[in-house]
Design an enzyme around this catalytic site. Structure first.
Site, PDB file in Angstrom:
ATOM      1  N   CYS A 181      -2.824   8.540   2.520  1.00 33.81           N
ATOM      2  CA  CYS A 181      -2.482   8.040   1.190  1.00 33.81           C
ATOM      3  C   CYS A 181      -3.603   8.340   0.203  1.00 33.81           C
ATOM      4  O   CYS A 181      -3.375   8.388  -1.002  1.00 33.81           O
ATOM      5  CB  CYS A 181      -2.164   6.556   1.229  1.00 33.81           C
ATOM      6  SG  CYS A 181      -3.403   5.562   2.052  1.00 33.81           S
TER       7      CYS A 181
ATOM      8  N   GLU B 193       0.875  -1.174   0.000  1.00 32.63           N
ATOM      9  CA  GLU B 193       0.000   0.000   0.000  1.00 32.63           C
ATOM     10  C   GLU B 193       0.910   1.222   0.000  1.00 32.63           C
ATOM     11  O   GLU B 193       1.365   1.686   1.049  1.00 32.63           O
ATOM     12  CB  GLU B 193      -0.908  -0.006   1.240  1.00 32.63           C
ATOM     13  CG  GLU B 193      -1.851  -1.191   1.331  1.00 32.63           C
ATOM     14  CD  GLU B 193      -2.942  -1.178   0.283  1.00 32.63           C
ATOM     15  OE1 GLU B 193      -3.084  -0.160  -0.434  1.00 32.63           O
ATOM     16  OE2 GLU B 193      -3.657  -2.187   0.164  1.00 32.63           O
TER      17      GLU B 193
END
Length: 509
Positions: free
Chosen positions: A295, A261
């Site tokens: 993110c 990720e």
């Protein structure tokens, strides 16, 4: 502070745990200061390579026992963890906020994500399904099933100190795996608090020591050891593209599995048919929530030329009303960045975009004086830019949003959105069904997450979370992400009295 005492945080803390016992290495001390006020919260002794070895050995031995426990029984343990997290939610939320700097509402929301994934995992423990297939041979049955893999290593980032770990750990637990957690050294106290909560559940249920382990230490030592450890078949990593690229190569050499990720360069498209009353709040939250350190934070705003000036003016006005200050004050919209290095990174990015021809419309001012003593507070920035700028192509982990103009139809906007190396989250605001469906089509957004009439951040745990391209391709949390923590096995059973071979092959024996 009372919440520190309630969570078992001491002035000095150890950085390695086998789930029940804390290992007593007492060197390489970390001083953990709050970005909110710059004050020392506590110190943590980092784990040594020897600590890691003891933790990994204990975790593997626990796996040999835990995999034998029926999955619904594993789910019962996760249910109890969810109840414990509910009990400590307020204290944990305050610690997340104070240690990391995100607003108290976001801190509490992150703990709620942990609770939610526990609930999800409890249900999943009764739904670890495989498929049944028809065999071409008579009196044969075929099916596939899923078995536990072993130790799951989770390397988490500072911006979500606990939620991302829980996405991995709770699913891995019901799948029959054990867990080793390496949290960010910037926010280790929250991980220690979680370990203390887990220890109570482990002891109460007489579970094997090693089910949940913790190592707080340098990436160059314990981090590299975990990446190279064949006892850890799965490593989930949240971090930068550079960190993920290195980790993936190391893990691949030993044929392990990496769940990556990594960076995001997320865009919202605003078409002429967008509802700006809905869009503006989504843009502001996406860009300044967690001080732009998600993110999934909104980095780029791709606006049709016919509404560009209207949107620009609305955003400048909205940013002017933002309250920036101590994250424990629920009236503030945005807290500090994680540290002074993050502030410097943001200022360098703003200098770079000006050099490339961009225009700063507002923000980018370092705040000082009473309440801002930590040096980590800065006003969020709105910048006019072009998509091809070098700095726009990169992810700057800070509250900067780039306004990018487009003309023509929605496919021009989608082309701009996709023209970056990252592929995490994306969004379009439109009331035009054709535009929305084009955005979601095979030739539309190339991101792992694509939203219509909501922003880029705030993903629900029920959906698989992750992105494509240099975001890494990993998936965590909901949908069928549980399969990443298990090994698939195909089984064929002959319940007849003869041995027919596949494809009709015969041997004269």
């Amino acid at each position: 502070m009372d919440f520190l005492k309630r969570l078992g945080i001491k002035e000095e803390n150890y950085g390695a745990s086998t789930g029940v016992a804390w290992l007593k290495t007492a060197d390489r001390k970390l001083e953990i200061k709050s970005p909110s006020d710059g004050k020392l919260i506590a110190t943590v002794y980092q784990a040594s390579p020897e600590d890691y070895e003891q933790v990994a050995k204990t975790s593997y031995e626990a796996f040999l026992e835990w995999r034998k426990v029926p999955a619904p029984k594993r789910g019962e343990i996760v249910r109890q963890i969810g109840l414990a997290l509910r009990e400590y939610k307020e204290a944990l939320g305050m610690l997340v906020s104070y240690e990391m700097g995100k607003s108290l509402q976001e801190g509490l929301g992150e703990v709620q994500e942990m609770i939610d994934i526990c609930d999800f995992a409890v249900g999943q423990s009764r739904m670890l399904y495989g498929f049944t297939m028809h065999s071409e041979r008579p009196s044969h049955r075929m099916y596939d099933q899923y078995h536990p893999l072993g130790i799951v290593g989770t390397v988490s980032s500072f911006n979500f100190p606990v939620a991302v770990w829980s996405w991995n750990a709770m699913l891995a637990t019901v799948c029959g795996d054990t867990n080793i957690w390496k949290p960010s050294s910037k926010v280790p106290l929250t991980a220690i608090a979680i370990q203390n909560i887990l220890a109570d559940v482990i002891k109460r249920n007489n579970l094997p020591e090693g089910l949940f382990c913790l190592v707080i230490g340098r990436g160059a030592t314990v981090g590299e050891t975990m990446l190279n450890d064949k006892r850890v078949p799965v490593v989930s990593i949240t971090g930068s593209i550079e960190v993920g690229r290195h980790a993936a190569q190391v893990i691949a050499k030993r044929f392990g599995k990496a769940i990556l990720e990594l960076g995001g360069n997320n865009a919202i498209i605003l078409t002429p048919d967008s509802d700006l009353k809905m869009a503006i709040p989504a843009i502001v939250f996406g860009a300044v929530g967690t001080a732009g350190q998600r993110c999934t934070s909104t980095r780029r705003l791709i606006i049709h030329s016919s509404i560009y000036d209207k949107v620009k003016d609305a955003l400048v006005k909205a940013y002017g009303s933002l309250r920036i200050g101590n994250p424990l004050n629920s009236e503030n919209h945005m807290g500090p960045l994680i540290d002074k290095a993050a502030v410097d990174m943001m200022l360098r990015a703003l200098d770079k975009v000006k050099q490339e021809g961009g225009t700063i419309l507002s923000g980018g001012e370092l705040l000082s004086g009473e309440g801002y003593e930590s040096g980590c507070y800065i006003t969020p920035a709105i910048v006019e830019a072009e998509n091809h700028y070098e700095i726009v192509q990169k992810e700057t982990f800070a509250p900067i949003i780039y306004l990018i103009r487009y003309s023509g139809d929605v496919e021009n906007a989608i082309k701009l959105q996709n023209d970056v190396v990252q592929g995490l989250s994306s969004s379009i605001f439109t009331n035009n069904m054709r535009e929305a469906e084009t955005f979601l089509s095979t030739w539309g957004s190339d991101c792992g997450i694509a939203n219509v009439n909501i922003g880029t951040s705030g993903a629900e745990i029920g959906g698989a979370f992750g992105g494509e391209k240099e975001t890494g391709g990993g998936r965590e949390s909901g949908s069928d992400a549980w399969k990443a923590y298990m090994r698939r096995q195909t089984n064929t059973i002959n319940f007849g009295t003869t041995l027919p071979l596949a494809q009709g092959i015969k041997f004269d024996l």
